[in-house]
Write an enzyme that holds these catalytic residues in place. Structure first.
Site, PDB file in Angstrom:
ATOM      1  N   ARG A  68      20.055  12.522 -79.629  1.00 34.81           N
ATOM      2  CA  ARG A  68      19.831  13.151 -80.604  1.00 34.81           C
ATOM      3  C   ARG A  68      20.125  14.767 -80.165  1.00 34.81           C
ATOM      4  NH1 ARG A  68      14.843  14.479 -80.460  1.00 34.81           N
ATOM      5  NH2 ARG A  68      14.183  12.080 -80.398  1.00 34.81           N
ATOM      6  N   TYR A 122      23.799  29.187-104.529  1.00 36.41           N
ATOM      7  CA  TYR A 122      24.152  27.650-104.505  1.00 36.41           C
ATOM      8  C   TYR A 122      22.795  26.948-105.000  1.00 36.41           C
ATOM      9  CZ  TYR A 122      25.403  22.982-102.838  1.00 36.41           C
ATOM     10  OH  TYR A 122      25.797  21.793-102.896  1.00 36.41           O
ATOM     11  N   ASP A 194      24.736  32.462 -96.464  1.00 37.26           N
ATOM     12  CA  ASP A 194      25.623  31.204 -96.587  1.00 37.26           C
ATOM     13  C   ASP A 194      26.941  31.695 -96.808  1.00 37.26           C
ATOM     14  OD1 ASP A 194      27.084  28.938 -97.845  1.00 37.26           O
ATOM     15  OD2 ASP A 194      25.392  28.645 -99.175  1.00 37.26           O
ATOM     16  N   LYS A 219      32.998  21.449 -96.851  1.00 39.76           N
ATOM     17  CA  LYS A 219      34.172  22.275 -97.435  1.00 39.76           C
ATOM     18  C   LYS A 219      35.339  22.557 -96.717  1.00 39.76           C
ATOM     19  CE  LYS A 219      30.733  21.771-100.490  1.00 39.76           C
ATOM     20  NZ  LYS A 219      29.763  22.765-100.913  1.00 39.76           N
TER      21      LYS A 219
HETATM   22  C1  LIG Z   1      28.312  22.925-100.868  1.00 37.96           C
HETATM   23  C2  LIG Z   1      27.526  23.846-100.604  1.00 37.96           C
HETATM   24  C3  LIG Z   1      26.623  23.957 -99.847  1.00 37.96           C
HETATM   25  C4  LIG Z   1      26.014  22.678 -99.443  1.00 37.96           C
HETATM   26  O1  LIG Z   1      26.629  21.784 -98.610  1.00 37.96           O
HETATM   27  P1  LIG Z   1      26.484  20.174 -98.499  1.00 37.96           P
HETATM   28  O2  LIG Z   1      27.375  19.919 -97.167  1.00 37.96           O
HETATM   29  O3  LIG Z   1      27.045  19.756 -99.616  1.00 37.96           O
HETATM   30  O4  LIG Z   1      24.972  20.129 -98.127  1.00 37.96           O
HETATM   31  C5  LIG Z   1      25.951  25.027 -99.637  1.00 37.96           C
HETATM   32  N1  LIG Z   1      26.362  26.195-100.007  1.00 37.96           N
HETATM   33  C6  LIG Z   1      27.377  26.293-100.831  1.00 37.96           C
HETATM   34  C7  LIG Z   1      27.914  27.693-101.185  1.00 37.96           C
HETATM   35  C8  LIG Z   1      28.167  25.242-101.205  1.00 37.96           C
HETATM   36  O5  LIG Z   1      29.178  25.297-101.875  1.00 37.96           O
END
Ligand SMILES: *Cc1c(COP(=O)(O)O)cnc(C)c1O
Length: 409
Positions: A68, A122, A194, A219
């Site tokens: 972990r 988001y 973010d 992403k």
């Molecule tokens: C997709 C996304 C997330 C979340 O990511 P996941 O890996 O799908 O949980 C957070 N912030 C933004 C801006 C996103 O586009």
């Protein structure tokens, strides 16, 4: 390969070398024997004897300890992300971007606190404010990302954190991160951002005033639409706290996924550069079309916050939106259906292009949609994630789909 201080190296060079410690890419006899750290599928670490177990420093970064807490595959990814993030002390990995955002907020916030969240966050981040955070006694208030004075006025004694996104999801406004961060810090408010859109390649978030920078690695870093993960990077104080909280929450990422992320990371610079060039051509083409009311793309003059993007950012990516001139939700959906080279799907940052509808009115509470200066009839948007296809083919596809939309309207 020798391990060295990488701060003087260019981004491409760091993307290639980051995280490849010789101890993680070989054996004791042959350190650095292979290019990539092996995939250690390990829940259990074995000690040679009791003395070694007793001597083992429990929580030291980069070690085997117990699955972990990670093995070299995961440590290599965390170290690589830290190397790319100016002013970061360390990086914590989470099973998704959402888990990373929640992990960061749960590190900073306590019951009774107030969280300020940008209105273009988001949607699943917004849902955290309405749901889990509320259930645990944290109150979330939303603010207009383009109004620094309103943000300052919204800070109260109970405000302990702010969640920023630049540019914001769907509508792509770029906020003034340094100004918002300075206002927050003056009142003891911790800044979480973010930074999924820009990544540290396009926006060195800690150097622009954030305390904790979060990414959905799903992403750009993964880049191939085949794995999910998130990260949070910070300076020494917050990094330690993030790590402890993540361990308390039992967050763990698989070594196979970490290896996929490391593979994606090596080509991220190339992909972002290619996507950016393609977006600039496509966005310019869309701006000249009579069917299009507004292009919302931070890299284009006239997009909300473009001047701030020019001042604060060092790069872009393939994600942007545009708004149709009038029409209906159904005709907009028809346009998306008419596209043949764009998948219909909620993710982005992969090698393949995607399209999704943009309908922010239903989720915004602190700022207007359509945006100030836009005609009220122009409200049906499309978000495009531009992949690595040839730009001319994507434009031809959009051309066909706009003709379908015109015929329907
Ligand atoms: C997709 C996304 C997330 C979340 O990511 P996941 O890996 O799908 O949980 C957070 N912030 C933004 C801006 C996103 O586009």
């Amino acid at each position: 390969m020798a391990e060295h201080d990488n701060e003087h190296l260019g981004t491409g060079t760091r993307l290639v070398g980051a995280g490849r410690r010789a101890a993680w890419t070989g054996t004791a006899e042959h350190p650095g024997a292979v290019v990539n750290p092996p995939v250690y599928r390990a829940s259990t670490h074995l000690y040679p004897d009791m003395a070694a177990l007793r001597a083992h420093p429990a929580n030291v970064d980069g070690n085997f300890y117990y699955g972990r807490r990670g093995a070299p595959t995961q440590w290599a990814l965390a170290e690589a992300l830290t190397a790319l993030e100016p002013s970061a002390e360390g990086t914590v990995l989470y099973p998704s971007g959402v888990a990373a955002i929640m992990g960061a907020l749960l590190t900073v916030l306590r019951p009774g606190d107030v969280l300020l969240m940008t209105d273009n966050a988001y949607e699943p981040s917004r849902a955290m404010g309405r749901g889990l955070l509320k259930d645990f006694g944290v109150e979330t208030r939303w603010f207009d990302p383009l109004d620094v004075a309103a943000f300052e006025a919204a800070i109260c004694d109970r405000t302990k954190a702010v969640l920023l996104e630049a540019p914001g999801s769907l509508t792509m406004e770029v906020c003034d991160v340094p100004a918002l961060a300075a206002a927050a810090k003056a009142r003891g408010v911790t800044v979480v951002i973010d930074n999924t859109w820009a990544s540290p390649l396009g926006f060195p978030a800690l150097e622009r005033g954030a305390d904790i920078t979060v990414m959905s690695l799903t992403k750009h870093v993964g880049g191939h639409s085949d794995a999910m993960m998130g990260s949070a990077s910070a300076g020494p104080e917050w990094y330690r706290k993030l790590r402890l909280r993540a361990q308390g929450l039992g967050n763990v990422v698989s070594p196979d996924d970490a290896a996929l992320m490391l593979r994606g990371l090596r080509t991220m610079g190339l992909r972002l550069a290619q996507e950016t060039a393609s977006v600039l051509a496509i966005a310019e083409w869309l701006e000249r079309r009579s069917e299009v009311a507004r292009v919302l793309c931070p890299m284009m003059p006239g997009s909300p916050g473009h001047d701030l993007w020019k001042r604060d950012f060092t790069g872009g990516c393939g994600l942007f939106s545009f708004v149709l001139k009038g029409g209906t939700s159904a005709s907009r959906d028809g346009l998306i259906d008419a596209l043949t080279l764009f998948g219909i799907g909620f993710s982005w940052g992969g090698f393949e292009s995607l399209a999704t509808p943009v309908d922010p009115a239903a989720i915004r509470t602190a700022s207007a949609w359509p945006l100030p200066g836009m005609d009220g009839a122009d409200k049906f948007g499309v978000r495009l994630s531009i992949g690595l296809e040839d730009t001319a083919d994507l434009i031809a596809d959009l051309d066909r789909a706009l003709a379908v939309w015109s015929a329907a309207a």
